[in-house]
Structure formats: C-alpha cells, structure tokens
Motif scaffolding. Structure first.
Motif, PDB file in Angstrom:
ATOM      1  N   LEU A 142       0.843  -1.189   0.000  1.00 12.10           N
ATOM      2  CA  LEU A 142       0.000   0.000   0.000  1.00 12.10           C
ATOM      3  C   LEU A 142       0.878   1.238   0.000  1.00 12.10           C
ATOM      4  O   LEU A 142       1.854   1.311   0.739  1.00 12.10           O
ATOM      5  CB  LEU A 142      -0.920  -0.012   1.216  1.00 12.10           C
ATOM      6  N   ASN A 143       0.509   2.212  -0.842  1.00  8.07           N
ATOM      7  CA  ASN A 143       1.350   3.390  -1.071  1.00  8.07           C
ATOM      8  C   ASN A 143       2.722   2.936  -1.580  1.00  8.07           C
ATOM      9  O   ASN A 143       3.765   3.184  -0.966  1.00  8.07           O
ATOM     10  CB  ASN A 143       1.484   4.236   0.195  1.00  8.07           C
ATOM     11  N   LEU A 144       2.688   2.281  -2.717  1.00  7.13           N
ATOM     12  CA  LEU A 144       3.853   1.597  -3.275  1.00  7.13           C
ATOM     13  C   LEU A 144       5.084   2.493  -3.372  1.00  7.13           C
ATOM     14  O   LEU A 144       6.199   2.072  -3.066  1.00  7.13           O
ATOM     15  CB  LEU A 144       3.489   1.046  -4.663  1.00  7.13           C
ATOM     16  N   PHE A 145       4.897   3.750  -3.798  1.00  7.13           N
ATOM     17  CA  PHE A 145       6.033   4.648  -3.998  1.00  7.13           C
ATOM     18  C   PHE A 145       6.221   5.621  -2.838  1.00  7.13           C
ATOM     19  O   PHE A 145       6.848   6.669  -2.985  1.00  7.13           O
ATOM     20  CB  PHE A 145       5.877   5.394  -5.319  1.00  7.13           C
ATOM     21  N   ASP A 146       5.649   5.275  -1.682  1.00 10.77           N
ATOM     22  CA  ASP A 146       5.851   6.022  -0.436  1.00 10.77           C
ATOM     23  C   ASP A 146       5.524   7.512  -0.601  1.00 10.77           C
ATOM     24  O   ASP A 146       6.298   8.391  -0.212  1.00 10.77           O
ATOM     25  CB  ASP A 146       7.288   5.859   0.052  1.00 10.77           C
ATOM     26  N   SER A 147       4.364   7.788  -1.159  1.00  4.01           N
ATOM     27  CA  SER A 147       3.904   9.169  -1.330  1.00  4.01           C
ATOM     28  C   SER A 147       3.781   9.859   0.028  1.00  4.01           C
ATOM     29  O   SER A 147       3.387   9.247   1.018  1.00  4.01           O
ATOM     30  CB  SER A 147       2.542   9.188  -2.035  1.00  4.01           C
ATOM     31  N   GLU A 148       4.125  11.146   0.071  1.00  2.00           N
ATOM     32  CA  GLU A 148       3.987  11.940   1.287  1.00  2.00           C
ATOM     33  C   GLU A 148       2.846  12.947   1.165  1.00  2.00           C
ATOM     34  O   GLU A 148       2.819  13.962   1.855  1.00  2.00           O
ATOM     35  CB  GLU A 148       5.301  12.661   1.587  1.00  2.00           C
ATOM     36  N   ASP A 149       1.882  12.663   0.277  1.00  2.00           N
ATOM     37  CA  ASP A 149       0.727  13.545   0.114  1.00  2.00           C
ATOM     38  C   ASP A 149      -0.160  13.489   1.352  1.00  2.00           C
ATOM     39  O   ASP A 149       0.064  12.700   2.270  1.00  2.00           O
ATOM     40  CB  ASP A 149      -0.062  13.146  -1.136  1.00  2.00           C
TER      41      ASP A 149
END
Length: 677
Positions: free
Chosen positions: A630-637
């Motif tokens: 989950l949140n594969l690309f480690d988004s900080e949104d």
C-alpha cells in the motif's frame, strides 16, 4: 500488547475441524462491472460492484470499499476507529450527510448524531461477506429518501459461502487481521458464520493507535410460508487512539514531524449491535431491524484556542437504539398491449437517542458539559415508482415520494428543548432509450432531501456562547438532472458517461464540535463522469474512472466568496488485473484526487493526492497467499486538508489561520494467508 498479539496468533491457528464443513457449492465469482444493465438501469451512473472486485483490490481501511463507487473518495482525518470522510459529486459529504447507505435494508446513516449528521461508520462491515454493492448517484430513485441527494449505496450480505475459509493478515506497525467464515446446512436451512479481529498500532511516532476491532456475523436463511426468510445478527466493538490532523506551522517549527501529534490522548470507542430479518415471496419484500449503537469520541482540532489552560479537547457521545421496518411490492399491469410496472413501499424508522452530548475534556477526563440531550425522532416514507414503455425502445419512469419527520428534543437547557415536524413531497421522472442490445441512453430529473439535526430545529440559545441563535428547517430539498449513455459488450467492454447538475436549497449543518448550527447558502454543482472497463482477455483487464465537478454557491454573501469549501474538482481511479501464469494474479491501482478549495474565495487549496497500491496473489490447491504493498512509492501527500484557526500551547496570539492536514500513511507491506476448506 502481549495479550493483543496472543489473540491475533491464536486466531490464525483455529483448526478447521472446529468449524463445521461448508455446504457443497460450486465456486462462482461475481464481477459487477461484467453484469449487463442494458434495459435494467434507470440512469447511466448506477451500477453493481461484485464480490470478485471487492476481493481483488488492496485497501488500507475497510471503509475504502465504498471507493468502488466511481468518483467516490474515502479518506480519514483522525483515528482508524471512527467513520471515514467521504467526497462525491462536489460534496464534502463529511461522514455521510448527502449519501445514503444501507446494509440488507438496515440504515447506516445516523440522524442527529453526536459527531455529525448522517454519520456513516462502515467499520462493522466485513468485506469478505459482502455479496455485492448496488450504487446510484443523484436523486432519481423514489425508493431512496433521506441523505440520498448525491447518491446511495446498498450493501448485501451473502447467504452462504462457496467455500469455508480461515484468513490471516500480518503487516508492519503491528497489523494483525484475522477472518473466519463458514456456511453449512441445517436440514433445509443455511447457517452462515463470520468473525473478524483487527489489531493495529499505525505508523505514528508518538502514539500507538492500539486499534482493537472485533466483528461477528450470524445469518440463518430458510424457506418460511412459501417465501425466503433470513435472520441476521451483527456485532461490532472497537476502541482506538487517534492521530488527528495537525497544523503546518508545528512541523515548520520542529515541534512535531508529519507523523506526530499535538494531543496524544484523543481517540474513542464504538459499538454496534443489530438484529434484522427479511422475508421475500414473489413480488413482496418485508424487512425489520433493531440497532443498538454507541460512540464515545475524543478530539482536539484547535489545541489551545478556546482554553489556554486545559486545551480544547472535547468528547462527543452518542447512545441510541434504532427500530424500523420496510414493506415493498412490485406489480405489473397489462394495459393497451403494454406491461406497466409499479414499485411501491412503506418505510418506518424510529431513533430513540437516549444520550447525545458534547463535553469539554482534558486527557479524556470531563471538565464541563456544553450540551446534553435526549431525542426521539420518528419518520415515515411512502413511495411509488412506475415504468411505462412508450415504444419498443423508449421507456419512461415516473416516481413520487412523501416523507414526514417528527422530532422531540429534551435538552439540558430548557430553552433548547421542544418538538418540531416537517414533511416533503418529491417527484422523479426519467426516460430510457435503448438503441440496440449494446447501447442505451438516459435522461433523468428528480428531487430529494437531507434531514438536519433535530437539535438545530429547536435551538434558541447557542450552548457555547449563550447568545440567541436561529433554528433551522428539518428537511432541505435537493434537485438534480442527468443525461448519459451506456455501452455494454459482455465479451470485452463496458462504458458509461454522464453529465449532471445538482442544486441544494441550503447546506445548513449542525456542528457537533460546537453544539450549534452553522449557516450556509443555496448551492449548485455540475459535472461529468466517465467509467470504462475493458477485458482484453480472461487474464488481463483494465479500468479507468474519471469524475470532474464544479461547485458554487448560488447566493452572494458579505465578505464571502462563492466557492464551496471542501469541494473536490477531479477524481481519477485506474488500474489493471493481470494473471501472467496459472494461479498467479497481480493488481496495480492508482488513485488521484486533485486540489480542493479550502476557503470560499478559493485562495487556499489543498495539495493533490496520488497513491498507487499493488497486490499479488498466488493460489495452490486450498491455499491462497497474498502480498499487498500500500502506497507503493511512499507518497507523502495528505489524506485530507483543512483551513481554519488554531492556537498552539505557549502562543501568545489569539490564533493562527492556516492549513491543517492528516498525512497519508507511509508505504506499508501486508502479507495474507487464506485456507479454503
């Protein structure tokens, strides 16, 4: 903590012989978007979500199954135990104000709730036992009344399981989720049993969410008096600590990180117990239900703005029982070589709200009571919908609905006690033109409504300030029109497109954080939606959903703009499912939410959110292994943003107006083992 881990591990190793063998049933996986709706649907924007889709998508929270509705956004600004925040068709639905939800005929929306009108908590639903979700958008179905202006979703529980199962999930941050399900025959009856335990600490740096959620399900189905009868018991218990939204300046000043908290003592506990029955014979359907619900929720969004000494923490309490029944009948009359169908019904509901209250607290200890009420709320709804074929290809739909609501409020301040009632008649009309077996077009117009908090209809004194205040109407009308088309090819393709417009007479809301009503203006929303589903082969499928919206107030106001706070202009969801080799399946999904306006002048906007989730499954005989990232690309949104005034401890100014947000959870990996027997 040791006790929680023991519970989680113990439930993994429940031996199969403890649960009776399931009924011998053929395995059938239902994918709703592959269900033909040509000649059946009333609008272009309604549909069915099948159990296959529910099982295939990786989700962070159980409430996100509502994001299967195209254009719907499900997020969270607080702990894992409370209701999610919803957005659809330009509405910041809060926790469900203009979106109606039911499960097997039982309402989920809560009227006159301690936390917010229309409160919709989906945490009691176990996704593995949902047979399908039927959704509609817009006010075009006569059967749907309160809270249905933006749309509605109906959850249906399975009567049985293809195979009994034991499932265990484990993930980062002490995530444990275990589910057991079984259905078997008892003479001519079928008994379905389900259980879920969910433990989670979360990724936060200065708190452990300490989620302890338990769900139970018992469902008995049989043939009685020539009809199909089901009896269902559901039980839900949850307690948690919260990581609430935080102000940007606290991070800029190095007071906390984005995963930090300013008040580490907020959280809550919630329970929901219900018993329901449904009997269906031929064209008649009858169902009745009893629900008992409690919520004790501690929050702190402004920190030390109102009380520099004790802080602004508050507790919202809701204790109620709900009783209701629905009777529906479907009939066909043959007139002038045409089959004219009628669908009509009666809906009754009584909310016995023993205690709905707002208390000022510090570290979950009560300091004072802002207001405390008991409320009795009764409603009756009558509807009639008729479908008339005008030609071989053109069909008209006409509907009418009558609702009456009566409320009786007993407040701790006698000036805010009293009773009120209101009634409303709403009309619906639609045309459906079937071009051929694959193409169909629609035009619809309709009216609907949402109820306001009963306390707002009898209020005369603001409980926070002691100043006189105006009461509000119980029922607020909404009106909408929609046109669209649908294409369906059972081999490869399903597409729908809709243009729509919605207007509300008023967006008055009861503010649970303050115990009073918040005035707003008449509004207008319009937009377009596209949903496409393509099956390249049996092994590879792709979907793309896009929703665009404009939202404005229709009335000018002094010192205010015409943008609607919190409205979401664009939502995109896309993904694919691929089975590269036998027994292997991969799912990749992208969700994108555009900037939201955070003030009426549109001078402040939230950041957009983009997140990608991935799932991989492997099936070997009776074992199924799964890996979700989950949140594969480690988004900080940000999960959600708000713009308001708060005050930090030690600040000498009256407060700072700025962005407050709740971050999306960092990348997390979860592993699943499922045993079928």
């Amino acid at each position: 903590m040791k006790k929680r881990i023991f519970i989680a591990i113990a439930s993994i190793f429940i031996p199969p012989y403890v649960i009776a063998h399931s009924a011998d049933l053929d395995a059938v996986i239902v994918y709703g978007h592959e269900t033909e709706l040509i000649g059946e649907a009333l609008t272009a924007s309604e549909g069915i979500i099948g159990r296959g889709e529910i099982a295939s998508r990786p989700v962070l929270r159980s409430g996100e199954i509502l994001e299967f509705v195209p254009g719907m956004v499900v997020t969270q600004h607080s702990g894992s135990g409370k209701a999610n925040q919803f957005f659809l068709r330009g509405f910041n639905l809060d926790h469900g104000t203009d979106f109606r939800t039911t499960i097997d005929g039982m309402p989920i929306n809560m009227r006159t709730h301690g936390h917010g009108q229309g409160y919709t908590d989906l945490n009691f639903i176990i996704p593995e036992f949902i047979e399908r979700i039927e959704f509609q958008k817009g006010p075009y179905h006569s059967e749907y009344g309160d809270f249905s202006t933006a749309g509605s979703a109906d959850f249906f529980i399975s009567n049985n399981l293809e195979q009994s199962f034991l499932l265990s999930e484990i993930g980062e941050d002490n995530y444990f989720r275990n589910v057991a399900g079984n259905s078997y025959k008892i003479n001519d009856a079928t008994l379905l049993l389900g259980f879920e335990s969910h433990l989670y600490d979360g990724p936060w740096e200065d708190i452990e969410e300490d989620v302890e959620k338990f769900n139970g399900l018992i469902r008995l189905t049989n043939t009685v008096a020539g009809g199909d009868l089901s009896l269902t018991l559901m039980a839900y218990d949850n307690n948690w600590n919260s990581a609430d939204q935080i102000p940007q300046r606290a991070i800029d000043n190095n007071l906390i990180s984005e995963l930090g908290s300013l008040d580490t003592t907020v959280g809550g506990e919630s329970q929901r117990y219900s018993i329901s029955s449904q009997w269906q014979k031929s064209a008649w359907t009858f169902n009745a239900y009893v629900i008992q619900s409690e919520l004790y929720l501690f929050s702190n969004f402004t920190y030390f703005l109102d009380d520099p000494v004790n802080g602004d923490q508050f507790e919202q309490v809701d204790e109620r029982s709900i009783y209701g029944a629905n009777i529906n009948h479907y009939a066909i009359t043959h007139i002038a070589d045409r089959d004219i169908s009628y669908y009509y019904g009666l809906q009754l509901r009584y909310d016995d709200i023993d205690n709905v209250a707002l208390h000022r607290t510090r570290a979950r200890q009560r300091l004072s009571t802002v207001r405390q009420d008991s409320v009795n709320e009764y409603s009756i709804g009558l509807f009639l919908e008729t479908e008339i074929p005008l030609t071989a290809k053109l069909t008209s739909t006409l509907g009418i609905r009558y609702d009456h609501l009566f409320v009786d409020v007993d407040s701790n301040n006698p000036a805010n006690s009293g009773n009120d009632d209101d009634s409303m008649v709403n009309f619906k009309a639609g045309l459906r033109y079937t071009i051929n077996d694959n193409w169909e077009t629609y035009f619809n117009a309709g009216q609907s409504f949402h109820s306001n908090d009963a306390r707002g209809s009898t209020i005369s004194i603001d409980p926070g300030t002691g100043n006189p205040t105006d009461s509000v109407d119980l029922l607020v009308r909404g009106e909408g029109i929609e046109t669209g088309l649908r294409f369906y090819d059972s081999e490869h393709f399903n597409i729908s497109f809709a243009l729509w417009l919605l207007e509300l007479d008023s967006e008055l809301l009861f503010v649970g954080d303050a115990g009073n009503t918040e005035a707003s203006r008449a509004s207008r929303r319009w937009g377009a939606e596209l949903a496409t589903y393509y099956w390249f082969t049996e092994q590879f499928s792709f979907d793309f959903e896009l929703a665009w919206t404009e939202s404005r107030f229709r009335e000018d106001a002094t010192d205010e703009g015409n943008h609607i706070d919190g409205s979401l202009p664009m939502v995109l969801s896309t993904g694919f499912t691929w089975e590269p080799i036998q027994n292997w399946s991969t799912t990749l999904r992208l969700r994108h939410f555009s900037e939201r306006t955070l003030d009426s002048f549109n001078r402040v906007q939230s950041k957009p959110l983009t997140v990608i989730n991935m799932g991989i499954d492997y099936m070997h005989k009776q074992w199924q292994l799964g890996l979700d990232i989950l949140n594969l690309f480690d988004s900080e949104d940000h999960d959600i943003d708000y713009f308001y005034t708060s005050r930090l401890q030690g600040e000498t100014i009256s407060g700072v107006e700025e962005n407050h947000f709740h971050p999306i959870e960092p990348r997390t990996i979860r592993f699943q083992v499922k045993y079928l027997f």
